[in-house]
Design a protein around this motif. Structure first.
Motif, PDB file in Angstrom:
ATOM      1  N   MET A   1     -40.521 -76.101 -80.510  1.00  0.00           N
ATOM      2  CA  MET A   1     -41.684 -75.437 -79.920  1.00  0.00           C
ATOM      3  C   MET A   1     -41.652 -73.954 -80.287  1.00  0.00           C
ATOM      4  O   MET A   1     -40.643 -73.286 -80.077  1.00  0.00           O
ATOM      5  N   SER A   2     -42.750 -73.437 -80.852  1.00  0.00           N
ATOM      6  CA  SER A   2     -42.775 -72.042 -81.282  1.00  0.00           C
ATOM      7  C   SER A   2     -42.866 -71.114 -80.080  1.00  0.00           C
ATOM      8  O   SER A   2     -43.457 -71.452 -79.050  1.00  0.00           O
ATOM      9  N   ALA A   3     -42.295 -69.926 -80.228  1.00  0.00           N
ATOM     10  CA  ALA A   3     -42.254 -68.956 -79.132  1.00  0.00           C
ATOM     11  C   ALA A   3     -43.545 -68.148 -79.093  1.00  0.00           C
ATOM     12  O   ALA A   3     -44.045 -67.695 -80.122  1.00  0.00           O
ATOM     13  N   VAL A   4     -44.099 -67.969 -77.877  1.00  0.00           N
ATOM     14  CA  VAL A   4     -45.231 -67.062 -77.727  1.00  0.00           C
ATOM     15  C   VAL A   4     -44.733 -65.628 -77.569  1.00  0.00           C
ATOM     16  O   VAL A   4     -45.459 -64.669 -77.822  1.00  0.00           O
ATOM     17  N   LEU A   5     -43.481 -65.493 -77.136  1.00  0.00           N
ATOM     18  CA  LEU A   5     -42.852 -64.181 -77.009  1.00  0.00           C
ATOM     19  C   LEU A   5     -41.425 -64.284 -77.525  1.00  0.00           C
ATOM     20  O   LEU A   5     -40.686 -65.192 -77.146  1.00  0.00           O
ATOM     21  N   SER A   6     -41.062 -63.363 -78.402  1.00  0.00           N
ATOM     22  CA  SER A   6     -39.707 -63.363 -78.950  1.00  0.00           C
ATOM     23  C   SER A   6     -39.164 -61.938 -78.926  1.00  0.00           C
ATOM     24  O   SER A   6     -39.741 -61.031 -79.530  1.00  0.00           O
ATOM     25  N   VAL A   7     -38.075 -61.744 -78.189  1.00  0.00           N
ATOM     26  CA  VAL A   7     -37.391 -60.450 -78.120  1.00  0.00           C
ATOM     27  C   VAL A   7     -36.077 -60.606 -78.884  1.00  0.00           C
ATOM     28  O   VAL A   7     -35.296 -61.519 -78.605  1.00  0.00           O
ATOM     29  N   SER A   8     -35.845 -59.726 -79.843  1.00  0.00           N
ATOM     30  CA  SER A   8     -34.661 -59.869 -80.697  1.00  0.00           C
ATOM     31  C   SER A   8     -33.915 -58.551 -80.823  1.00  0.00           C
ATOM     32  O   SER A   8     -34.473 -57.544 -81.272  1.00  0.00           O
ATOM     33  N   GLY A   9     -32.651 -58.551 -80.388  1.00  0.00           N
ATOM     34  CA  GLY A   9     -31.778 -57.389 -80.547  1.00  0.00           C
ATOM     35  C   GLY A   9     -32.315 -56.105 -79.954  1.00  0.00           C
ATOM     36  O   GLY A   9     -32.102 -55.010 -80.504  1.00  0.00           O
ATOM     37  N   LEU A  10     -32.984 -56.197 -78.798  1.00  0.00           N
ATOM     38  CA  LEU A  10     -33.671 -55.030 -78.216  1.00  0.00           C
ATOM     39  C   LEU A  10     -32.693 -54.086 -77.529  1.00  0.00           C
ATOM     40  O   LEU A  10     -31.928 -54.487 -76.647  1.00  0.00           O
ATOM     41  N   SER A  11     -32.741 -52.824 -77.929  1.00  0.00           N
ATOM     42  CA  SER A  11     -31.938 -51.766 -77.291  1.00  0.00           C
ATOM     43  C   SER A  11     -32.874 -50.648 -76.842  1.00  0.00           C
ATOM     44  O   SER A  11     -33.822 -50.299 -77.544  1.00  0.00           O
ATOM     45  N   VAL A  12     -32.578 -50.096 -75.669  1.00  0.00           N
ATOM     46  CA  VAL A  12     -33.420 -49.042 -75.082  1.00  0.00           C
ATOM     47  C   VAL A  12     -32.530 -47.932 -74.547  1.00  0.00           C
ATOM     48  O   VAL A  12     -31.498 -48.197 -73.923  1.00  0.00           O
ATOM     49  N   THR A  13     -32.948 -46.697 -74.791  1.00  0.00           N
ATOM     50  CA  THR A  13     -32.214 -45.533 -74.300  1.00  0.00           C
ATOM     51  C   THR A  13     -33.155 -44.639 -73.501  1.00  0.00           C
ATOM     52  O   THR A  13     -34.322 -44.448 -73.886  1.00  0.00           O
ATOM     53  N   PHE A  14     -32.641 -44.103 -72.398  1.00  0.00           N
ATOM     54  CA  PHE A  14     -33.390 -43.144 -71.589  1.00  0.00           C
ATOM     55  C   PHE A  14     -32.734 -41.768 -71.713  1.00  0.00           C
ATOM     56  O   PHE A  14     -31.498 -41.652 -71.649  1.00  0.00           O
ATOM     57  N   ASP A  15     -33.555 -40.748 -71.883  1.00  0.00           N
ATOM     58  CA  ASP A  15     -33.067 -39.372 -71.901  1.00  0.00           C
ATOM     59  C   ASP A  15     -33.058 -38.839 -70.479  1.00  0.00           C
ATOM     60  O   ASP A  15     -34.094 -38.818 -69.812  1.00  0.00           O
ATOM     61  N   THR A  16     -31.891 -38.421 -69.993  1.00  0.00           N
ATOM     62  CA  THR A  16     -31.757 -37.908 -68.636  1.00  0.00           C
ATOM     63  C   THR A  16     -31.150 -36.510 -68.673  1.00  0.00           C
ATOM     64  O   THR A  16     -30.706 -36.043 -69.732  1.00  0.00           O
TER      65      THR A  16
END
Length: 534
Positions: A1-16
């Motif tokens: 079944m194909s994905a309607v949403l695919s998140v791959s290797g996601l990295s997030v940084t916040f500046d504080t």
């Protein structure tokens, strides 16, 4: 079944102000059409940050540093804001946690749903109104045409959440982000709302990304569960398999802390001795006059209850049952229209001046919504020290020391003292509210849904704290909750309220396992149950 949403290797940084902080570390997951994937984890695990990334609504100080987000065949990781404006609502729907802060208070609920259709060019004028009315009905709102011109404040919490579901699904999106959609709802309303959401998303073939701290809810509602810890995915799999055989120690901790998964009572056992009565409510009545109606609403209707010293007494019931009104009467925040409320034998209705101040010191509240109960202008240290200042206890130095100790007691770092409420998560804010209530060493703490918005690990810490204070200091609690599993763990006695009346009471284990009243049976039946492995 194909994905309607695919998140791959996601990295997030916040500046504080303390430098960059990485909130997500190479997170990956797929969501298929018609599938429900639950993302669980404690506050600060990154689950809501993940949802913000999918909708591209990160805070201004946050940025995606690696990985991709694909909506079908479309890479939206770096899509311009104009493109995302067309996607939000149309292809990605959102059901947020707090309906009161996400519905416009000066627009009717119907107009807000119609606006979603008009913005995306799907309907206008009379057609948009008719479609919005249909959506209200599909979301389980009774008499939708009559409800269309009403405002959010005229709806209950569960009805407001259903309005948000109708709005989120108005444009038949491919993906629905449900971020803690029912954490503040009682079990019967929660089941109705989730059943309605499931029915609509199944009909539309919408993939649901369910963000929740409620493991029992995830186990019941999700096809797959993704466990996040400190910004990383530590385990994932089918809900039944993960619940039955968790591999990662963090998942095991989450399951061990989940009240619905545990039968180990944490409240200290009641002694055989009959303790003195701390608070006694006899025949309490509270009436309200409703707009446009001649007959008054009896929110509390002849209620009798007793809170012994050193015990936890719980009140359960659905929204509108009168349990929070009963709590406000006990706190003397409202006056009873009939009956008596006595504290250590003294009728509290006649207290004035210093006597009333003394009662307020002995009986402290912790409310459900820390957004509303904490002054946004104060630092956390000022919030916690405020009761000490009001009651003229100690000097500046001793209050600073007390703040540090209280933060430690509710498992918050001392460094948080200089922050303001908006810099803390919802669970952290509630811990601050509990610390403030404990500042005066009260005899009775009235906890009105005080742990309903907390993840299971923080909830476990707070419940353990409650029990240790009760054991060491003889503290008493009036515990208002819609979570029957929590009540069964911590309460010595439970009262079940319906339409302002007590319909059943007794030992929680006995009441919930052998409920006599049909209403209690209905509450027990609505508690989420994990899916069974086939």
């Amino acid at each position: 079944m194909s994905a309607v949403l695919s998140v791959s290797g996601l990295s997030v940084t916040f500046d504080t102000s303390q430098g960059p902080v990485q909130a997500l570390h190479e997170v990956s997951l797929d969501l298929a059409a018609g599938e429900t994937v639950a993302v669980v984890g404690e506050s600060g695990s990154g689950k809501s940050t993940l949802a913000s990334c999918v909708n591209r609504l990160l805070a201004d100080n946050g940025r995606i540093t690696a990985g991709t987000i694909r909506l079908g065949d479309h890479d939206i990781t770096t899509a311009p804001e104009t493109a995302m404006t067309a996607i939000r609502g149309r292809r990605i729907g959102l059901v947020p946690q707090d309906p009161m802060t996400n519905l416009n208070p000066v627009m009717t609920v119907g107009a807000q749903i119609a606006e979603a259709l008009e913005v995306h060019g799907l309907a206008s004028g009379r057609t948009a109104r008719e479609r919005a009315t249909d959506l209200l009905g599909q979301a389980g709102i009774d008499r939708p045409a009559a409800r269309y011109p009403q405002y959010p404040h005229e709806f209950s919490g569960g009805m407001r959440q259903r309005v948000l579901i109708a709005m989120a699904l108005a444009c038949r999106p491919e993906v629905l982000l449900a971020d803690e959609p029912t954490s503040a709802l009682d079990v019967t309303v929660q089941r109705l709302v989730l059943d309605q959401m499931t029915e609509l998303t199944t009909e539309l073939g919408t993939g649901v990304l369910l963000i929740t701290h409620d493991l029992a809810l995830a186990a019941e509602r999700a096809d797959r569960v993704v466990v996040m810890h400190r910004g990383r995915v530590v385990e994932s799999g089918t809900a039944a398999t993960l619940i039955a055989d968790p591999r990662h120690d963090y998942t095991q901790r989450l399951l061990a802390a989940a009240p619905a998964m545990s039968e180990t009572k944490v409240a200290p056992p009641a002694s055989d001795e009959t303790p003195e009565t701390l608070l006694e409510v006899t025949g309490a009545v509270r009436r309200y006059r409703l707009r446009g109606q001649r007959e008054q609403l009896r929110a509390v209707d002849g209620v009798d209850l007793r809170i012994p010293k050193g015990r936890t007494v719980a009140i359960v019931g659905e929204s509108g049952s009168g349990k929070s009104t009963a709590a406000r009467l006990a706190l003397r925040l409202e006056r009873a229209d009939g009956g008596t409320i006595r504290y250590r034998g003294t009728d509290v209705s006649g207290l004035r001046g210093k006597d009333l101040l003394g009662y307020r010191r002995a009986v402290q509240p912790v409310f459900q919504n820390p957004y509303a109960s904490l002054d946004p202008r104060y630092t956390i240290a000022q919030v916690i020290a405020e009761p000490l200042r009001v009651h003229r206890i100690g000097d500046a130095a001793s209050r600073r020391s007390a703040v540090t100790e209280l933060l430690d007691r509710v498992a918050l770092p001392a460094a948080y003292a200089t922050r303001r409420p908006h810099e803390l998560s919802g669970g952290q804010r509630q811990r601050v509210a509990i610390a403030r209530a404990l500042a005066l060493d009260p005899e009775l703490v009235v906890m009105d849904e005080a742990v309903s918005a907390l993840d299971v690990l923080v909830q476990e810490q707070i419940l353990d704290l409650m029990v240790s204070l009760q054991r060491d200091q003889g503290l008493s609690y009036l515990f208002i909750s819609h979570d029957l599993a929590v009540v069964q763990l911590v309460a010595h006695h439970v009262y079940v309220m319906q339409a302002g009346k007590i319909v059943e009471d007794g030992d929680p284990t006995t009441v919930f396992r052998s409920a006599q009243h049909p209403y209690t049976q209905q509450l027990v039946a609505a508690v989420p149950q994990p899916r069974q492995t086939s």
